[in-house]
Structure formats: C-alpha cells, structure tokens
Design a protein around this motif. Structure first.
Motif: not given
Length: 303
Positions: A1, A49, A55-56, A70
């Motif tokens: 990410m 994201e 991370r969703l 999430g």
C-alpha cells in the motif's frame, strides 16, 4: 500500500462505491446498482484502499467480504455520506427556496394548503408524495420529503411536530356484525373481538388501545399486511379495526360505528427540526390555517 494521503482529500464518490459494494456483496451486482462497469468499480475500490492505506475487501468464491478495516470504515462511510447529503440540503434550503416536497399519509388531505403555497410562490416547485406511515420519519430524514402531514403516534426525535387537528376514532365492522347500526360503542362492547394491528409497536398500541385501561390485552387478529386483505378480513367477520373517522374505509360490506370514551387521533405536520427553509416555514403557516379538520370523502380532491 502507498502512503495514505491527507483525510481532507478523501473522495466521497469512492466511499459511495464502497458502501454499494458492501451492501450488494458482489462486484457484478454493485456495479449494476451503481450504473457503472465492473472493471471501473474495481479500479475505484483500489483507489480508495490506497487513499485510506488499508485493504478493505477480500474476494471470495461467493463474492466480496469486508476485512476488519472495511468493517470499521463501513458505518463511518455511511454516516459521512448522510452528513454530506444533509449539509448540501441545508445549504440549498438556506438560499432562496425553489423546491419543496410535501408528504401525506393515507386519507389525509393536504390540497388546500398546497394550492395556496403554489399561489403565493408561483416560481417554486411544489411536489406532493404519498407515504406509508412507516416511511414518514425516514422520508423526512433522508430529505425525500420536506414536510409531512400524518397522524400520531410518530417518533419525534430530530423532527418538529405541530398538531393541526383532532379526529374521532371509529370501530369498523362487517355490515352484518352484531354491533353494526349502533349509535356508538365502548371498549367493553368488543373486548373479545380480534383487532387488526399495525407493524409499528407504538401505532399498534394506539390503534388497538393495547393494553386496555384495565390492563387487559387486545385480542390479535390474523396477521395481514395488504390493505385489501385487511378489509376482506373485517368484511368476513373475522376481525374488527379501530380507525380515524374519515380514513377511506367506506366499502361494501363494512360499516363504521362511533367510539365513545376513547381519545381522538391527532393529525400533525412534521418537518425536520434543523430545517430553516422559508418554503417549509410558509407551508407550516398555511397548514395551520387551511388544514383544520378532516375533509369528508364527498368533498375531497387529489392534490
């Protein structure tokens, strides 16, 4: 990410896509509901994201599943989108008003006040919408309606409610019922009769007078949701119902008997407590002047 960017740069459109995907569970259904392509939706979720730095969603054979991140984001995203919608609506309302939607419940007439509002504000767009009782509060808070004329009981949190007038309550029975033709009846006369209820607990308690003053409970009628089914249930003699005196239940094989020693129902105007729209204020004034009592069916007209 990648490194998350400043929160002020968060794209609300991406949040809307994320909420849609979380609700529909699959990219295919979510893309269809959002009216975008599936590849485009996938790219936008990846963008989100990257923006939040987490991370969703996880893809599974059965669709998409929220990650712990999430799960944290979803309720906050929904709240942020609702706040944004309210902010925009309030901002528009603070400007010169150009549009108002007036809601009304079954058998409640708003025509005189709506016509006068249109006459006094010819440049405004005045719309009307019929609302089920369970939808009155959601419609106001979701800004689908700006003012609603309805009946109590009603949850009033976040709303401003003005009582317009009272309506007597009557007992509706089949035309061959033992109480049909009476000048009036009291609760004791039909204490053992099954009474049709409502889906909302507060309305159910009010319209079935449950519990009774002596603490006894109102007998339950067979559960039905559709209005025509309710009318057929009464006409067949299997149940009775307590309704406003002029609620449109005048049908073949049915008759209404006045109720005595029972408090009346109240017709009210409900608006959002935070609403400062001059059109809403104008309609409230007109409603108090023009909507002062029930309108007989023979004289009622559509708005």
């Amino acid at each position: 990410m990648t490194e998350p960017i400043a929160p002020t740069d968060l794209d609300l459109r991406l949040l809307r896509y994320f909420v849609g995907l979380a609700e529909h569970r699959t990219f295919t259904r979510a893309a269809e509901a959002l009216k975008i392509t599936q590849p485009y939706l996938s790219r936008q979720i990846l963008r989100l994201e990257k923006q939040v730095g987490a991370r969703l969603l996880d893809r599974t054979p059965h669709g998409s599943r929220l990650t712990p991140a999430g799960e944290v984001l979803l309720p906050r995203a929904k709240a942020l989108l609702r706040t944004t919608a309210r902010t925009i609506a309030l901002t528009r309302a603070a400007a010169e008003p150009v549009r108002i939607t007036v809601g009304y419940s079954t058998s409640v007439i708003v025509t005189p006040a709506v016509r006068e509002l249109r006459r006094r504000h010819p440049d405004a767009e005045v719309e009307t919408v019929h609302l089920g009782y369970d939808d009155v509060r959601p419609a106001l808070l979701d800004h689908r309606a700006d003012a609603v004329v309805t009946r109590l009981p009603l949850r009033t949190a976040q709303l401003h409610v003005t009582v317009l007038y009272e309506e007597p309550r009557v007992l509706v029975v089949s035309s061959d019922h033992r109480l049909a033709g009476r000048d009036s009846v009291c609760l004791a006369d039909f204490a053992d009769e099954p009474l049709i209820g409502a889906s909302d607990p507060a309305r159910d308690a009010f319209w079935r007078i449950d519990p009774r003053p002596d603490g006894s409970r109102a007998p339950d009628a067979p559960p039905v949701a559709d209005l025509e089914d309710k009318l057929e249930l009464i006409a067949s003699g299997r149940a009775v119902a307590i309704v406003p005196a002029l609620d449109g239940m005048s049908r073949p094989y049915l008759t209404a008997v006045p109720l005595r020693d029972v408090e009346p129902s109240h017709v009210v105007l409900a608006v959002r407590a935070e609403d400062r729209s001059r059109l809403v204020a104008a309609f409230r004034t007109l409603a108090q002047s023009f909507l002062t009592g029930p309108v007989p069916e023979s004289t009622s007209v559509a708005s």
